[in-house]
Design a protein around this motif. Structure first.
Motif, PDB file in Angstrom:
ATOM      1  N   ALA A   1       0.835  -1.209   0.000  1.00 22.85           N
ATOM      2  CA  ALA A   1       0.000   0.000   0.000  1.00 22.85           C
ATOM      3  C   ALA A   1       0.867   1.255   0.000  1.00 22.85           C
ATOM      4  N   ALA A   2       1.956   1.255   0.780  1.00 24.39           N
ATOM      5  CA  ALA A   2       2.851   2.411   0.794  1.00 24.39           C
ATOM      6  C   ALA A   2       3.513   2.602  -0.562  1.00 24.39           C
ATOM      7  N   LEU A   3       3.895   1.487  -1.215  1.00 25.14           N
ATOM      8  CA  LEU A   3       4.492   1.598  -2.542  1.00 25.14           C
ATOM      9  C   LEU A   3       3.493   2.162  -3.544  1.00 25.14           C
ATOM     10  N   ALA A   4       2.247   1.695  -3.478  1.00 25.48           N
ATOM     11  CA  ALA A   4       1.218   2.232  -4.382  1.00 25.48           C
ATOM     12  C   ALA A   4       0.991   3.710  -4.127  1.00 25.48           C
ATOM     13  N   ASP A   5       1.054   4.128  -2.862  1.00 23.16           N
ATOM     14  CA  ASP A   5       0.881   5.545  -2.551  1.00 23.16           C
ATOM     15  C   ASP A   5       2.036   6.368  -3.096  1.00 23.16           C
ATOM     16  N   ARG A   6       3.263   5.806  -3.017  1.00 21.13           N
ATOM     17  CA  ARG A   6       4.411   6.541  -3.556  1.00 21.13           C
ATOM     18  C   ARG A   6       4.363   6.628  -5.070  1.00 21.13           C
ATOM     19  N   LEU A   7       3.791   5.612  -5.709  1.00 22.13           N
ATOM     20  CA  LEU A   7       3.712   5.622  -7.163  1.00 22.13           C
ATOM     21  C   LEU A   7       2.596   6.525  -7.680  1.00 22.13           C
ATOM     22  N   THR A   8       1.698   6.955  -6.814  1.00 21.21           N
ATOM     23  CA  THR A   8       0.632   7.864  -7.234  1.00 21.21           C
ATOM     24  C   THR A   8       1.238   9.212  -7.618  1.00 21.21           C
ATOM     25  N   PRO A   9       0.923   9.731  -8.802  1.00 19.86           N
ATOM     26  CA  PRO A   9       1.521  11.004  -9.220  1.00 19.86           C
ATOM     27  C   PRO A   9       1.120  12.148  -8.302  1.00 19.86           C
ATOM     28  N   ARG A  10       2.108  12.981  -7.958  1.00 15.49           N
ATOM     29  CA  ARG A  10       1.876  14.090  -7.046  1.00 15.49           C
ATOM     30  C   ARG A  10       1.744  15.430  -7.766  1.00 15.49           C
ATOM     31  N   SER A  11       2.490  15.599  -8.829  1.00 12.16           N
ATOM     32  CA  SER A  11       2.506  16.896  -9.492  1.00 12.16           C
ATOM     33  C   SER A  11       1.278  17.065 -10.377  1.00 12.16           C
ATOM     34  N   VAL A  12       0.911  18.326 -10.593  1.00 11.77           N
ATOM     35  CA  VAL A  12      -0.208  18.630 -11.497  1.00 11.77           C
ATOM     36  C   VAL A  12       0.118  18.173 -12.910  1.00 11.77           C
ATOM     37  N   ARG A  13       1.372  18.307 -13.287  1.00 11.80           N
ATOM     38  CA  ARG A  13       1.781  17.912 -14.631  1.00 11.80           C
ATOM     39  C   ARG A  13       1.571  16.422 -14.851  1.00 11.80           C
ATOM     40  N   ALA A  14       2.019  15.601 -13.895  1.00 13.58           N
ATOM     41  CA  ALA A  14       1.859  14.153 -14.030  1.00 13.58           C
ATOM     42  C   ALA A  14       0.395  13.747 -13.973  1.00 13.58           C
ATOM     43  N   ARG A  15      -0.381  14.352 -13.052  1.00 10.43           N
ATOM     44  CA  ARG A  15      -1.794  13.999 -12.954  1.00 10.43           C
ATOM     45  C   ARG A  15      -2.551  14.392 -14.216  1.00 10.43           C
ATOM     46  N   THR A  16      -2.224  15.553 -14.785  1.00 11.82           N
ATOM     47  CA  THR A  16      -2.897  15.984 -16.010  1.00 11.82           C
ATOM     48  C   THR A  16      -2.569  15.046 -17.160  1.00 11.82           C
TER      49      THR A  16
END
Length: 501
Positions: A43-58
């Motif tokens: 679960a922690a690894l999946a959370d770290r792999l979640t994109p944080r920046s607006v650029r990556a999320r977009t």
């Protein structure tokens, strides 16, 4: 009647054919969540792999949206292509079956039946299920018998060579022969349809991959270029300290939301800089104003302590008392300014009769150095705080008494057209130059001819009066009148209710 013959069986680990794809996907997601719940590290690894920046999320959102659209469009294209090809094959098989049925009706079924292009086999059965005639490739083959249903079509066990690894469309037509009724079965190969479907699927998959990569790259680049000014603004704001309020964030040349954001940020920084400048100047002026009487007071007390003459003591104590009163007045003014500067108080709305306020204030002041003439023929009621409005009038009168030569005039009128009460305090002193008419409302501001300590001003009377007028949604200005100085206060008056007729 049309049937489909799949030669390959389903894999052993495939889900049942009657399970909807959405339900299977839901169960898969639930299983993944349960797995992550049992494994905190995953679960922690999946959370770290979640994109944080607006650029990556977009970019991820754009790719996901395009992928969904491409998947739906590809599925629609493949489905339409498959339906069209199967209809063509079925039409050819049905036409072949009609031809054989006509031969059966005419009694010409002897010998192997010829196969048209795209037809895999022909088999004719009588009412007892006996093979009457077949194509060459089914010679000696037992009658076709359904073995079940799959994908909405009956399946047949077909062991003829060359027909075990592709789908077929089977068409059956009943016919009447001289010897009795028969059923004609014609099987048309779907090999071409399968090949076209596979080729189209591969082409659409490759095209979709290229489109997804292109969309991702373009979105990543466009988002980066769009967010570059935002990063520049963030970096500049982060570098601005409480001592660097004169700095400004870069404003893009484009007239878009980011440019307007930069303009708003610069306007806010300008207001902060002006507020900081006023605060520093106020602190410096207040320190200077407090230091001067404190220095004089200390000097007087030290001299009084060094001399034993009672007459000297009396004069020094009298002077010390005057400086103490000045300090007390200055402290009271500073406290009032602090109260007026707060933004958590509401607009005062107590009814105040300005005419009565003027007369009671003049009476309470007693004897004045210069006489005061009052012209308040009408009663004017405004919503406000009577104590603060009395302080406004007192400050204007104190200023007029300090600068008047012979007399002072107070005039109260109403301007019904604009909905304001007008209070004028006029003195016959030296007129204020137009360039100085705003400066006198600055805190601790004095003109060159008004810096004498003997006049007793603190430099806060007029700023306090203007703040009180602004708190009552009014204004305080200096009029341009020859030979006199007039301070005009305009306060809003409530609208008169309509009278009943």
């Amino acid at each position: 009647m049309a049937d489909q013959i799949p030669a390959d069986a389903l894999p052993a680990d495939a889900p049942p054919a009657d399970v909807p794809a959405g339900a299977a996907h839901h169960r898969l997601g639930a299983a993944v969540r349960r797995h992550l719940g049992r494994h905190p590290r995953a679960a922690a690894l999946a959370d770290r792999l979640t994109p944080r920046s607006v650029r990556a999320r977009t970019t991820l959102a754009a790719c996901a949206s395009v992928a969904v659209v491409l998947a739906l469009a590809s599925a629609a294209v493949i489905t339409l292509l498959r339906i069209n090809l199967e209809r063509t094959v079925e039409a050819d098989a049905r036409e072949q079956a009609r031809t054989v049925a006509r031969l059966a009706t005419d009694g010409h079924l002897a010998g192997p039946l010829p196969l048209d292009h795209g037809t895999d086999f022909i088999q004719v059965l009588d009412a007892n299920g006996t093979v009457v005639a077949t194509s060459q490739n089914l010679t000696g083959h037992p009658p076709l018998a359904p073995t079940g249903h799959r994908n909405g079509h009956r399946t047949f066990n077909l062991d003829a060579p060359g027909h075990a690894h592709h789908h077929q469309r089977v068409t059956s037509i009943a016919a009447t022969t001289p010897t009795g009724p028969v059923t004609v079965y014609v099987g048309a190969s779907l090999r071409t349809a399968d090949a076209a479907e596979g080729l189209t699927t591969a082409a659409l998959a490759a095209l979709s991959a290229v489109l997804l990569f292109t969309v991702g790259a373009l979105t990543w680049r466009a988002t980066g270029r769009a967010l570059r000014p935002v990063e520049a603004i963030r970096a500049e704001v982060a570098a601005i300290g409480d001592r660097d309020l004169n700095r400004r964030v870069p404003e893009p040349r484009s007239n878009d939301e980011i440019a307007r954001l930069a303009g708003t940020m610069n306007a806010m920084l300008q207001r902060l800089e002006a507020a900081g400048t006023r605060q520093r100047r106020f602190i410096a002026d207040a320190s200077h104003e407090l230091r001067s009487p404190l220095t004089v007071l200390r000097t007087q007390l030290e001299v009084a302590l060094a001399h034993s003459d009672p007459d000297v003591h009396t004069d020094l104590v009298t002077g010390a008392l005057e400086d103490t009163e000045r300090l007390q007045a200055l402290a009271a003014d500073l406290l009032l300014l602090a109260r007026l500067d707060t933004t958590d108080h509401d607009w005062p709305d107590e009814p105040v009769d300005l005419a009565d306020l003027v007369h009671t204030t003049i009476t309470a002041r007693g004897a004045e150095p210069h006489p005061v003439a009052v012209h308040a023929p009408v009663t004017v009621t405004v919503p406000g705080n009577p104590l603060w409005l009395r302080r406004l009038l007192t400050n204007l009168l104190d200023n007029a008494q300090r600068h008047a030569h012979r007399h002072i005039t107070i005039s109260l009128t109403t301007d019904r057209a604009s909905g304001y009460a007008v209070l004028d305090v006029t003195n016959d002193g030296t007129p204020i130059e137009p360039a100085d008419r705003e400066e006198i409302f600055e805190r601790f501001a004095r003109l060159d001819d008004a810096r004498s300590r003997d006049e007793g001003g603190t430099g806060l009377g007029l700023p306090i009066a203007r703040d009180i007028a602004a708190l009552h949604k009014g204004t305080l200005t200096v009029l341009d009148a020859p030979g006199t100085t007039t301070f005009r206060t305009r306060l809003p008056i409530p609208a008169e209710p309509p009278q009943d007729t």
